[in-house]
Design a protein around this motif. Structure first.
Motif, PDB file in Angstrom:
ATOM      1  N   UNK A  45       0.834  -1.206   0.000  1.00  0.00           N
ATOM      2  CA  UNK A  45       0.000   0.000   0.000  1.00  0.00           C
ATOM      3  C   UNK A  45       0.869   1.257   0.000  1.00  0.00           C
ATOM      4  N   UNK A  46       1.910   1.250   0.857  1.00  0.00           N
ATOM      5  CA  UNK A  46       2.794   2.416   0.945  1.00  0.00           C
ATOM      6  C   UNK A  46       3.550   2.636  -0.366  1.00  0.00           C
ATOM      7  N   UNK A  47       3.994   1.529  -0.989  1.00  0.00           N
ATOM      8  CA  UNK A  47       4.704   1.631  -2.276  1.00  0.00           C
ATOM      9  C   UNK A  47       3.773   2.180  -3.363  1.00  0.00           C
ATOM     10  N   UNK A  48       2.519   1.715  -3.351  1.00  0.00           N
ATOM     11  CA  UNK A  48       1.527   2.181  -4.335  1.00  0.00           C
ATOM     12  C   UNK A  48       1.231   3.668  -4.152  1.00  0.00           C
ATOM     13  N   UNK A  49       1.084   4.102  -2.888  1.00  0.00           N
ATOM     14  CA  UNK A  49       0.813   5.522  -2.594  1.00  0.00           C
ATOM     15  C   UNK A  49       1.971   6.404  -3.063  1.00  0.00           C
ATOM     16  N   UNK A  50       3.189   5.930  -2.837  1.00  0.00           N
ATOM     17  CA  UNK A  50       4.370   6.698  -3.262  1.00  0.00           C
ATOM     18  C   UNK A  50       4.456   6.752  -4.789  1.00  0.00           C
ATOM     19  N   UNK A  51       4.059   5.661  -5.447  1.00  0.00           N
ATOM     20  CA  UNK A  51       4.067   5.626  -6.910  1.00  0.00           C
ATOM     21  C   UNK A  51       3.054   6.634  -7.476  1.00  0.00           C
ATOM     22  N   UNK A  52       1.884   6.679  -6.846  1.00  0.00           N
ATOM     23  CA  UNK A  52       0.857   7.638  -7.272  1.00  0.00           C
ATOM     24  C   UNK A  52       1.330   9.081  -7.064  1.00  0.00           C
ATOM     25  N   UNK A  54       4.405  10.089  -6.997  1.00  0.00           N
ATOM     26  CA  UNK A  54       5.465  10.354  -7.983  1.00  0.00           C
ATOM     27  C   UNK A  54       4.846  10.680  -9.345  1.00  0.00           C
ATOM     28  N   UNK A  55       3.822   9.911  -9.723  1.00  0.00           N
ATOM     29  CA  UNK A  55       3.140  10.140 -11.003  1.00  0.00           C
ATOM     30  C   UNK A  55       2.478  11.526 -11.038  1.00  0.00           C
ATOM     31  N   UNK A  56       1.870  11.903  -9.900  1.00  0.00           N
ATOM     32  CA  UNK A  56       1.222  13.226  -9.801  1.00  0.00           C
ATOM     33  C   UNK A  56       2.246  14.341  -9.964  1.00  0.00           C
ATOM     34  N   UNK A  57       3.363  14.176  -9.247  1.00  0.00           N
ATOM     35  CA  UNK A  57       4.424  15.204  -9.302  1.00  0.00           C
ATOM     36  C   UNK A  57       5.008  15.308 -10.715  1.00  0.00           C
ATOM     37  N   UNK A  58       5.193  14.144 -11.341  1.00  0.00           N
ATOM     38  CA  UNK A  58       5.765  14.130 -12.688  1.00  0.00           C
ATOM     39  C   UNK A  58       4.790  14.747 -13.695  1.00  0.00           C
ATOM     40  N   UNK A  59       3.494  14.497 -13.498  1.00  0.00           N
ATOM     41  CA  UNK A  59       2.469  15.065 -14.381  1.00  0.00           C
ATOM     42  C   UNK A  59       2.474  16.598 -14.274  1.00  0.00           C
ATOM     43  N   UNK A  60       2.655  17.094 -13.040  1.00  0.00           N
ATOM     44  CA  UNK A  60       2.726  18.552 -12.822  1.00  0.00           C
ATOM     45  C   UNK A  60       3.943  19.150 -13.527  1.00  0.00           C
ATOM     46  N   UNK A  61       5.032  18.393 -13.530  1.00  0.00           N
ATOM     47  CA  UNK A  61       6.270  18.887 -14.158  1.00  0.00           C
ATOM     48  C   UNK A  61       6.150  18.903 -15.674  1.00  0.00           C
ATOM     49  N   UNK A  62       5.349  17.963 -16.209  1.00  0.00           N
ATOM     50  CA  UNK A  62       5.166  17.910 -17.661  1.00  0.00           C
ATOM     51  C   UNK A  62       4.579  19.213 -18.197  1.00  0.00           C
ATOM     52  N   UNK A 121      12.864  20.493  -6.117  1.00  0.00           N
ATOM     53  CA  UNK A 121      11.919  19.565  -6.766  1.00  0.00           C
ATOM     54  C   UNK A 121      12.607  18.242  -7.099  1.00  0.00           C
ATOM     55  N   UNK A 122      13.817  18.337  -7.657  1.00  0.00           N
ATOM     56  CA  UNK A 122      14.583  17.120  -8.017  1.00  0.00           C
ATOM     57  C   UNK A 122      14.851  16.276  -6.766  1.00  0.00           C
ATOM     58  N   UNK A 123      15.246  16.935  -5.681  1.00  0.00           N
ATOM     59  CA  UNK A 123      15.488  16.237  -4.408  1.00  0.00           C
ATOM     60  C   UNK A 123      14.235  15.497  -3.944  1.00  0.00           C
ATOM     61  N   UNK A 124      13.107  16.200  -4.003  1.00  0.00           N
ATOM     62  CA  UNK A 124      11.841  15.630  -3.544  1.00  0.00           C
ATOM     63  C   UNK A 124      11.451  14.405  -4.375  1.00  0.00           C
ATOM     64  N   UNK A 125      11.551  14.538  -5.688  1.00  0.00           N
ATOM     65  CA  UNK A 125      11.202  13.431  -6.588  1.00  0.00           C
ATOM     66  C   UNK A 125      12.110  12.221  -6.372  1.00  0.00           C
ATOM     67  N   UNK A 126      13.399  12.499  -6.207  1.00  0.00           N
ATOM     68  CA  UNK A 126      14.360  11.411  -5.998  1.00  0.00           C
ATOM     69  C   UNK A 126      14.064  10.670  -4.697  1.00  0.00           C
TER      70      UNK A 126
END
Length: 206
Positions: A45-52, A54-62, A121-126
């Protein structure tokens, strides 16, 4: 399960001992299996939440892809990932303590004003990406242990315990039959001796 045994009291005692060991261990193994199952779900569950996340953050960066094209990726890199070990239900699992970044100095006046925010932002994503990997590894380790524990529970519950009980039952039945036969044989001998004594007495009287 094919249990090797002999039809005697010593073999029965040895089987009784093995049976009791497994019957005592079974509840502990069942509890461990249940605990590991919960922890595997939690880590997933925790891995899935972190993946979501990450996807949200990456979508914002796009949305800012044009700006990110100007970002100099050489100014920040991962220097070290610090992990600790935590035991869960007897299994050593990794825990992320910190991510150490190496930052190259750059002249603020020669870079866009948002570069400092870009580094953050890079630090946070990493960190999110690394933490997700740690939870996936944790889930993997716990699941391997859960499978092994499940196998042992099934071995005890469905194979060994019934096998030992069946073997003990066979020995008891054999020993009871042997005892009954022995008693019957003794009774026959006794009756024969009594008959012979009575016959000898009758012959003596005549």
């Amino acid at each position: 399960m094919s249990v090797k045994f002999q039809y005697n009291k010593t073999s029965q005692q040895m089987l009784d001992k093995q049976l009791k060991i497994r019957e005592r261990a079974l509840p502990t193994l069942q509890n461990k299996e249940a605990a590991l199952r919960i922890e595997v779900k939690r880590a997933k569950k925790q891995a899935t939440e972190l993946e979501k996340e990450l996807e949200t953050q990456m979508a914002d960066l796009d949305k800012m892809s044009r700006l990110w094209g100007e970002f100099d990726t050489d100014i920040i890199s991962i220097e070290d990932v610090i992990l600790e070990s935590k035991k869960i239900a007897g299994v050593q699992t990794p825990v992320l303590t910190d991510v150490v970044f190496k930052k190259e100095p750059f002249a603020l006046f020669s870079k866009p004003v948002w570069f400092l925010d870009g580094v953050t932002v890079v630090e946070k994503l990493a960190k999110i990406a690394i933490e997700r990997e740690v939870f996936l590894r944790k889930m993997e380790l716990l699941d391997v242990a859960r499978k092994k524990t499940t196998q042992k529970v099934n071995l005890y519950e469905k194979v060994q315990i019934p096998g030992y009980k069946d073997a003990i039952r066979k020995i008891k039945r054999f020993l009871e039959d042997e005892e009954n036969l022995s008693k019957s044989a003794q009774k026959i001998v006794k009756n024969r001796q009594a008959a012979q004594a009575a016959l000898a007495e009758m012959e003596a009287e005549s």
